[in-house]
Scaffold this motif. Structure first.
Motif, PDB file in Angstrom:
ATOM      1  N   ASP A 196      12.353   6.651  -2.048  1.00  0.00           N
ATOM      2  CA  ASP A 196      12.804   7.869  -2.717  1.00  0.00           C
ATOM      3  C   ASP A 196      12.165   7.938  -4.113  1.00  0.00           C
ATOM      4  O   ASP A 196      11.524   6.986  -4.569  1.00  0.00           O
ATOM      5  N   ASN A 197      12.358   9.049  -4.805  1.00  0.00           N
ATOM      6  CA  ASN A 197      11.714   9.258  -6.102  1.00  0.00           C
ATOM      7  C   ASN A 197      12.123   8.223  -7.144  1.00  0.00           C
ATOM      8  O   ASN A 197      11.302   7.834  -7.980  1.00  0.00           O
ATOM      9  N   GLN A 198      13.379   7.774  -7.108  1.00  0.00           N
ATOM     10  CA  GLN A 198      13.823   6.772  -8.071  1.00  0.00           C
ATOM     11  C   GLN A 198      13.088   5.444  -7.843  1.00  0.00           C
ATOM     12  O   GLN A 198      12.641   4.802  -8.797  1.00  0.00           O
ATOM     13  N   GLU A 199      12.968   5.045  -6.586  1.00  0.00           N
ATOM     14  CA  GLU A 199      12.248   3.796  -6.276  1.00  0.00           C
ATOM     15  C   GLU A 199      10.779   3.897  -6.685  1.00  0.00           C
ATOM     16  O   GLU A 199      10.213   2.943  -7.240  1.00  0.00           O
ATOM     17  N   LEU A 200      10.160   5.038  -6.427  1.00  0.00           N
ATOM     18  CA  LEU A 200       8.765   5.240  -6.815  1.00  0.00           C
ATOM     19  C   LEU A 200       8.610   5.173  -8.332  1.00  0.00           C
ATOM     20  O   LEU A 200       7.657   4.569  -8.839  1.00  0.00           O
ATOM     21  N   SER A 201       9.545   5.754  -9.036  1.00  0.00           N
ATOM     22  CA  SER A 201       9.509   5.731 -10.493  1.00  0.00           C
ATOM     23  C   SER A 201       9.633   4.295 -11.017  1.00  0.00           C
ATOM     24  O   SER A 201       8.904   3.888 -11.932  1.00  0.00           O
ATOM     25  N   GLU A 202      10.545   3.524 -10.440  1.00  0.00           N
ATOM     26  CA  GLU A 202      10.726   2.130 -10.853  1.00  0.00           C
ATOM     27  C   GLU A 202       9.472   1.304 -10.606  1.00  0.00           C
ATOM     28  O   GLU A 202       9.155   0.404 -11.376  1.00  0.00           O
TER      29      GLU A 202
ATOM     30  N   VAL B 148       0.875  -1.172   0.000  1.00  0.00           N
ATOM     31  CA  VAL B 148       0.000   0.000   0.000  1.00  0.00           C
ATOM     32  C   VAL B 148       0.909   1.218   0.000  1.00  0.00           C
ATOM     33  O   VAL B 148       1.843   1.311   0.797  1.00  0.00           O
ATOM     34  N   HIS B 149       0.619   2.144  -0.893  1.00  0.00           N
ATOM     35  CA  HIS B 149       1.390   3.378  -1.013  1.00  0.00           C
ATOM     36  C   HIS B 149       0.500   4.531  -0.578  1.00  0.00           C
ATOM     37  O   HIS B 149      -0.654   4.629  -1.005  1.00  0.00           O
ATOM     38  N   LEU B 150       1.054   5.395   0.277  1.00  0.00           N
ATOM     39  CA  LEU B 150       0.299   6.501   0.845  1.00  0.00           C
ATOM     40  C   LEU B 150       1.232   7.640   1.198  1.00  0.00           C
ATOM     41  O   LEU B 150       2.451   7.490   1.142  1.00  0.00           O
ATOM     42  N   THR B 151       0.648   8.768   1.584  1.00  0.00           N
ATOM     43  CA  THR B 151       1.479   9.865   2.070  1.00  0.00           C
ATOM     44  C   THR B 151       1.851   9.551   3.520  1.00  0.00           C
ATOM     45  O   THR B 151       1.052   8.964   4.260  1.00  0.00           O
ATOM     46  N   THR B 152       3.031   9.944   3.921  1.00  0.00           N
ATOM     47  CA  THR B 152       3.509   9.604   5.271  1.00  0.00           C
ATOM     48  C   THR B 152       2.628  10.183   6.369  1.00  0.00           C
ATOM     49  O   THR B 152       2.434   9.550   7.402  1.00  0.00           O
ATOM     50  N   LYS B 153       2.071  11.354   6.151  1.00  0.00           N
ATOM     51  CA  LYS B 153       1.270  11.978   7.214  1.00  0.00           C
ATOM     52  C   LYS B 153      -0.114  11.363   7.367  1.00  0.00           C
ATOM     53  O   LYS B 153      -0.817  11.662   8.329  1.00  0.00           O
TER      54      LYS B 153
ATOM     55  N   GLU C 132       6.492   2.588 -10.608  1.00  0.00           N
ATOM     56  CA  GLU C 132       5.398   3.281 -11.292  1.00  0.00           C
ATOM     57  C   GLU C 132       4.307   3.720 -10.322  1.00  0.00           C
ATOM     58  O   GLU C 132       3.112   3.565 -10.568  1.00  0.00           O
ATOM     59  N   VAL C 133       4.765   4.255  -9.195  1.00  0.00           N
ATOM     60  CA  VAL C 133       3.870   4.775  -8.155  1.00  0.00           C
ATOM     61  C   VAL C 133       4.043   6.293  -8.120  1.00  0.00           C
ATOM     62  O   VAL C 133       5.164   6.790  -8.206  1.00  0.00           O
ATOM     63  N   PRO C 134       2.950   7.033  -8.015  1.00  0.00           N
ATOM     64  CA  PRO C 134       3.058   8.499  -7.955  1.00  0.00           C
ATOM     65  C   PRO C 134       3.982   8.964  -6.822  1.00  0.00           C
ATOM     66  O   PRO C 134       3.980   8.400  -5.732  1.00  0.00           O
ATOM     67  N   GLN C 135       4.755  10.005  -7.095  1.00  0.00           N
ATOM     68  CA  GLN C 135       5.708  10.522  -6.108  1.00  0.00           C
ATOM     69  C   GLN C 135       5.016  11.098  -4.878  1.00  0.00           C
ATOM     70  O   GLN C 135       5.637  11.228  -3.829  1.00  0.00           O
ATOM     71  N   CYS C 136       3.740  11.390  -4.984  1.00  0.00           N
ATOM     72  CA  CYS C 136       3.012  11.926  -3.830  1.00  0.00           C
ATOM     73  C   CYS C 136       2.657  10.830  -2.822  1.00  0.00           C
ATOM     74  O   CYS C 136       2.086  11.121  -1.770  1.00  0.00           O
ATOM     75  N   LEU C 137       3.013   9.563  -3.118  1.00  0.00           N
ATOM     76  CA  LEU C 137       2.721   8.438  -2.216  1.00  0.00           C
ATOM     77  C   LEU C 137       4.010   7.707  -1.827  1.00  0.00           C
ATOM     78  O   LEU C 137       4.199   6.530  -2.136  1.00  0.00           O
ATOM     79  N   PRO C 138       4.926   8.383  -1.111  1.00  0.00           N
ATOM     80  CA  PRO C 138       6.237   7.795  -0.840  1.00  0.00           C
ATOM     81  C   PRO C 138       6.272   6.721   0.248  1.00  0.00           C
ATOM     82  O   PRO C 138       7.221   5.939   0.324  1.00  0.00           O
ATOM     83  N   CYS C 139       5.261   6.662   1.083  1.00  0.00           N
ATOM     84  CA  CYS C 139       5.247   5.678   2.164  1.00  0.00           C
ATOM     85  C   CYS C 139       4.731   4.349   1.610  1.00  0.00           C
ATOM     86  O   CYS C 139       3.701   4.301   0.945  1.00  0.00           O
ATOM     87  N   MET C 140       5.459   3.260   1.872  1.00  0.00           N
ATOM     88  CA  MET C 140       5.046   1.946   1.395  1.00  0.00           C
ATOM     89  C   MET C 140       4.946   0.986   2.574  1.00  0.00           C
ATOM     90  O   MET C 140       5.896   0.812   3.330  1.00  0.00           O
ATOM     91  N   ILE C 141       3.776   0.381   2.712  1.00  0.00           N
ATOM     92  CA  ILE C 141       3.567  -0.672   3.687  1.00  0.00           C
ATOM     93  C   ILE C 141       3.527  -1.971   2.902  1.00  0.00           C
ATOM     94  O   ILE C 141       2.707  -2.130   1.988  1.00  0.00           O
TER      95      ILE C 141
END
Length: 161
Positions: A65-71, A7-12, A73-82
């Motif tokens: 980080d942005n590179q991992e999110l890009s790899e 699950v990808h979400l914003t950290t806050k 294919e997850v939007p950069q606005c969702l950096p937290c991954m569970i």
């Protein structure tokens, strides 16, 4: 064999375990997660009960980080991954992970990623997806397979080849 979800979400937006459990119950799922853990520190087994039977899954919190999110294919606005990893052969573990992931995505306006299926489910559709998966595996004899298709319990194992 494990079944992995993220699950990808914003950290806050990460809820407390108690808020997460309240939302699981609000959606009518027969799942109880252990609520005595730190959502950012736990890296390991999260015990659960599905329909009163022992279940659970491996849980891991990470900020990408942005590179991992890009790899991924997850939007950069969702950096937290569970990350959720459960046995694909134990019904209670599998459904604990699916339901927990879907509810977390829904309450955080996040995104569930299912790499086995090659699909993602946005927050608004995650609960429907979890309910469909859950209804597919109501029979204790069915074992989750990749693609979320329950096994035909009356077919002998040697006829699968």
């Amino acid at each position: 064999m494990s079944y992995d979800l993220s699950v990808h979400l914003t950290t806050k937006r990460m809820p407390t375990p108690q808020e997460w459990q309240t939302s699981i119950a609000r959606h009518g799922f027969p799942l109880r997660i252990d609520t005595d853990f730190d959502v950012t520190a736990l890296s390991g087994w999260l015990p659960c009960e599905y329909q009163g039977k022992e279940g659970g899954f491996e849980y891991r919190y990470a900020v990408l980080d942005n590179q991992e999110l890009s790899e991924l294919e997850v939007p950069q606005c969702l950096p937290c991954m569970i990350s959720f990893s459960a046995s694909a052969r134990a019904r209670e573990e599998f459904l604990s992970a699916v339901i927990s992931a879907a509810v977390l995505a829904e309450i955080t306006e996040g995104l569930v990623v299912d790499p086995q299926e090659g699909r993602s489910h946005e927050s608004t559709l995650a609960i429907r997806w979890a309910k469909n998966v859950e209804s597919s595996f109501q029979d204790d004899r069915t074992i989750p397979r990749f693609g979320h298709q329950p096994a035909n319990a009356s077919t002998p194992w040697w006829k699968f080849w």
